[in-house]
Enzyme design. Structure first.
Site, PDB file in Angstrom:
ATOM      1  N   ILE A  41       4.959   9.785   3.479  1.00 23.01           N
ATOM      2  CA  ILE A  41       4.800  10.047   2.040  1.00 23.01           C
ATOM      3  C   ILE A  41       3.325  10.193   1.678  1.00 23.01           C
ATOM      4  O   ILE A  41       2.938  11.119   0.948  1.00 23.01           O
ATOM      5  CB  ILE A  41       5.494   8.953   1.193  1.00 23.01           C
ATOM      6  N   ASP A  69      -5.768   3.562   6.589  1.00 20.13           N
ATOM      7  CA  ASP A  69      -4.566   3.235   7.358  1.00 20.13           C
ATOM      8  C   ASP A  69      -5.004   2.953   8.790  1.00 20.13           C
ATOM      9  O   ASP A  69      -5.154   3.866   9.600  1.00 20.13           O
ATOM     10  CB  ASP A  69      -3.574   4.416   7.312  1.00 20.13           C
ATOM     11  N   ARG A 104       6.405  -0.288  -3.081  1.00 19.12           N
ATOM     12  CA  ARG A 104       7.213  -1.482  -3.366  1.00 19.12           C
ATOM     13  C   ARG A 104       6.458  -2.382  -4.338  1.00 19.12           C
ATOM     14  O   ARG A 104       5.241  -2.568  -4.212  1.00 19.12           O
ATOM     15  CB  ARG A 104       7.504  -2.273  -2.086  1.00 19.12           C
ATOM     16  N   ASP A 150       6.253   2.717 -10.317  1.00 18.75           N
ATOM     17  CA  ASP A 150       7.679   3.055 -10.187  1.00 18.75           C
ATOM     18  C   ASP A 150       8.491   1.882  -9.660  1.00 18.75           C
ATOM     19  O   ASP A 150       9.723   1.929  -9.702  1.00 18.75           O
ATOM     20  CB  ASP A 150       7.845   4.247  -9.235  1.00 18.75           C
ATOM     21  N   GLU A 185      13.551  -6.284  -9.407  1.00 21.32           N
ATOM     22  CA  GLU A 185      14.284  -5.131  -9.938  1.00 21.32           C
ATOM     23  C   GLU A 185      15.777  -5.422  -9.944  1.00 21.32           C
ATOM     24  O   GLU A 185      16.289  -5.923  -8.939  1.00 21.32           O
ATOM     25  CB  GLU A 185      14.026  -3.892  -9.080  1.00 21.32           C
ATOM     26  N   HIS A 208      12.149   2.707 -10.637  1.00 17.83           N
ATOM     27  CA  HIS A 208      12.402   2.979  -9.207  1.00 17.83           C
ATOM     28  C   HIS A 208      13.162   4.313  -9.081  1.00 17.83           C
ATOM     29  O   HIS A 208      14.281   4.359  -8.543  1.00 17.83           O
ATOM     30  CB  HIS A 208      13.185   1.843  -8.534  1.00 17.83           C
ATOM     31  N   ALA A 212      19.948  16.277  -4.956  1.00 17.84           N
ATOM     32  CA  ALA A 212      20.038  16.674  -3.547  1.00 17.84           C
ATOM     33  C   ALA A 212      19.607  15.540  -2.612  1.00 17.84           C
ATOM     34  O   ALA A 212      20.227  15.317  -1.571  1.00 17.84           O
ATOM     35  CB  ALA A 212      19.176  17.911  -3.309  1.00 17.84           C
TER      36      ALA A 212
END
Ligand SMILES: NC(=O)c1ccc[n+]([C@@H]2O[C@H](COP(=O)([O-])OP(=O)(O)OC[C@H]3O[C@@H](n4cnc5c(N)ncnc54)[C@H](O)[C@@H]3O)[C@@H](O)[C@H]2O)c1
Length: 321
Positions: free
Chosen positions: A156, A175, A237, A261, A266, A285, A292
């Protein structure tokens, strides 16, 4: 009697028709839990051959109760709601669906980033209050040349990076686990020091998984290393951010805004306090969602169960040694 029994712990989908159809092709019967709590999962699911999980917490007590389960498939990318260590100890394979909704999450990340930077939600609220003015648009630096920081440069993060680059932003990434080719092939400038990374970005976009290492990694201490003009975007998250710290830092004006988000709890019991701030945009979320992508997810999760039951192992086996 069907050859296999598959137990589904919970769902956010309107029915279980897709799962039943897919599993039915392999003579697997689906039962659906009457509630997602551990006691119910243990009582109703213990004798399944495979478990299909959406957001239910599958902890060690649930895992240790399973008598013959071969695989737990998380219908989604993140698998932090499944106790991997307990599953590995119990000899149960865990799989996820890492190859769906990458475009949706990347698009949603940009939607949050753009609505923060271009202040669309704030201005929309003002217009609906009868205020036709750009006074609340200020300050508004240009996107071109702004430093867009990817915390996590996996599937992502890379998609988000491509989109940010298309807006003329300078894409940097932190990263430590990603190979050099990830940065080179995606035009991401690598930053190896986390503090330097935080200090350099105008937008910090979170794309790391939630683990013991990343829990509350975005806390006051790290937020204070960022520019006060910067934005935080989280489509990964909720547990990555200490929400209380974020709230305080935003209220103190030490950060420009946050597009969120995912929350630590949650669904939240009530409207989250963060949603009352003028400089936040919060969605429920929703980043993974398109009609789709959901069909793709449900089919792929069901097929992963069949693959494991018939061929002995899943394609995306996350606790493989
Ligand atoms: N909001 C949504 O609807 C939604 C939908 C799908 C996925 N997600 C979340 O997005 C997250 C990312 O998905 P992805 O497909 O890019 O995963 P991925 O596994 O492809 O990438 C994760 C990257 O994070 C890096 N990483 C891990 N720990 C790190 C650390 N401590 N510091 C820096 N980097 C670290 C890894 O090296 C990897 O490159 C998932 O874990 C999931 O929780 C959210």
């Amino acid at each position: 009697m069907a050859k296999y029994s598959v137990f589904m712990t919970d769902s956010i989908f309107p029915d279980t028709a897709i799962e039943r159809d897919e599993l039915g092709l392999a003579d697997a019967e689906l039962t659906f839990s009457s509630a997602p709590d551990a006691d119910t999962l243990i009582r109703e699911g213990r004798d399944c051959d495979a478990m299909l999980v959406v957001y239910a917490k599958v902890d060690a007590s649930v895992i240790n109760s399973l008598t013959r389960c071969k695989v737990i498939v998380r219908a989604g990318i993140g698998f932090n709601n499944v106790d991997l260590e307990a599953a590995t100890k119990a000899g149960i394979m865990v799989a996820n669906v890492p190859d769906y909704c990458l475009d949706e999450v990347a698009d949603h990340t940009m939607a949050l980033a753009l609505s923060m930077i271009r202040r669309t939600c704030l201005l929309n609220r003002k217009v609906s209050d009868g205020v036709w003015s750009i006074a609340d648009a200020k300050p508004m630096p240009p996107l071109r040349g702004a430093v867009f920081g990817l915390f996590g440069c996996g599937a992502i993060g890379q998609q988000v990076g491509r989109r940010a680059a298309a807006f003329g932003m300078d894409v940097v990434g932190y990263d430590p686990y990603a190979p050099e080719a990830t940065f080179r092939d995606n035009g991401i400038r690598r930053v190896t020091d986390f503090d330097d990374f935080l200090a350099s970005v105008d937008v910090l976009s979170l794309h790391v998984p939630l683990t013991d290492d990343t829990h509350h990694v975005i806390d006051r201490e790290n937020l204070e290393k960022m520019k006060p003009s910067a934005y935080v975007i989280n489509t990964s998250r909720g547990g990555l951010i200490n929400e209380q710290d974020l709230q305080e830092v935003l209220e103190e004006g030490r950060l420009a805004g946050a597009g969120i988000d995912v929350l630590e709890t949650e669904p939240p019991a009530d409207a989250p306090p963060l949603s009352r701030l003028a400089n936040t945009v919060i969605t429920p979320h929703a980043a993974f969602y398109s009609e789709a992508s959901v069909v793709e997810l449900r089919k792929k999760a069901s097929r992963e169960i069949i693959r494991t039951l018939q061929e002995g192992q899943p394609k995306f086996w996350v606790n493989r040694n």
